[in-house]
Design a protein around this motif. Structure first.
Motif, short mmCIF file in Angstrom:
data_model
loop_
_atom_site.label_atom_id
_atom_site.label_comp_id
_atom_site.label_asym_id
_atom_site.label_seq_id
_atom_site.Cartn_x
_atom_site.Cartn_y
_atom_site.Cartn_z
N HIS A 246 0.95 -1.19 0.09
CA HIS A 246 0.02 -0.05 0.03
C HIS A 246 0.90 1.14 -0.06
O HIS A 246 1.67 1.15 0.87
N ALA A 249 -1.33 6.40 0.58
CA ALA A 249 -2.51 6.85 1.47
C ALA A 249 -1.82 8.18 2.09
O ALA A 249 -3.03 9.15 2.46
N PRO A 254 -4.22 7.11 -2.39
CA PRO A 254 -4.00 5.61 -2.27
C PRO A 254 -3.94 4.68 -3.43
O PRO A 254 -4.35 4.86 -4.58
#
Length: 278
Positions: A246, A249, A254
């Protein structure tokens, strides 16, 4: 040149990492490609020159300089190519070496691309360079994760891997852009791959990119591939395995990067993502 604009590693135009794509840059001079990348203003723009043998010659330019390989612009290029010519397998020739990309449609119709990087490798970070890097970032050695040692990792471009011991440390990014850019230029580092390990196969990443004139990259496929190779080389994952990274963000964009790590040490790392046209 026809300039296309895509977001890679997201199905939402408000997320992911924007990239410029030129599917036919035949005859374009280096100066023209650099000027175009600066005009587009994204962290990278990919310039494709089709060749007679069916392969695609691809070059990548940030607003400030050419880089040997860029993951998110490769994903964007593959999706753009698939939208115009259909899905399948592409052979790319990059400054870093040969890269293959396969595109397909998911069950919901979304185009998905998977690149396989050049063979990854790592190198030590000199003690003085690590001390300077941490000082520029404002991090201390005590804030690092001892299970993920600092190391420079390569899968088309070089990225120092620096692992935070906590998500809060990763979230607090405030650095001297000029000083970090000078250090990275000296060591030929493309981005700095700052990571935090949430679980054995889930990671969070941030990538400062001052050599490209970008404070932070919201999704960095080349760094993700290099990181997959780093984890495999040091036995920090059990391949074959699939990782989720990930990124973006903390900067409001994101992104999700899927990394496939084969067991064989001399094989490239797979990086999978979506892309949508802006």
């Amino acid at each position: 040149m026809e300039i296309l604009r895509y977001v890679a590693f997201s199905t939402d135009p408000k997320g992911g990492n924007p990239a410029g794509v030129v599917l036919d840059a035949t005859g374009a001079a280096d100066t023209a490609m650099l000027a175009t990348a600066a005009e587009v203003g994204y962290s990278e723009t990919a310039f494709v020159v089709p060749s007679g043998d069916g392969a695609l010659d691809v070059r990548y330019f940030s607003p400030l300089a050419e880089v040997p390989f860029c993951g998110h612009a490769t994903i964007a290029t593959a999706v753009a190519h698939a939208q115009r010519h259909g899905t399948g397998r592409l052979r790319l020739r990059t400054a870093a070496g040969p890269v293959t990309v396969t595109t397909d449609r998911a069950a919901d119709g979304t185009l998905v691309a998977t690149l396989v990087s050049v063979a990854p490798r790592t190198a030590p970070i000199e003690e003085a360079d690590l001390a300077e890097l941490l000082a520029v970032l404002g991090w201390s050695a005590g804030e690092l994760d001892p299970a993920l040692p600092p190391r420079a990792a390569f899968a088309g471009a070089w990225h120092p891997v620096i692992a935070a011991a906590s998500r809060d440390r990763l979230a607090d990014l405030d650095y001297d852009m000029a000083a970090l850019g000078a250090l990275m230029a000296h060591r030929d580092w493309t981005t700095v791959n700052l990571v935090w390990r949430e679980s054995p196969t889930v990671f969070h990443a941030r990538n400062p990119f001052p050599p490209g004139g970008v404070v932070e990259d919201p999704a960095t496929g080349a760094a993700a591939a290099a990181f997959g190779g780093y984890l495999r080389e040091f036995g920090l994952v059990s391949p074959p395995t699939t990782l989720t990274i990930h990124q973006g963000a903390d900067m409001g964009r994101p992104s999700t990067i899927t990394v496939t790590v084969p067991a064989e040490l001399d094989t490239g790392i797979g990086v999978t993502g979506t892309a949508v046209e802006l």
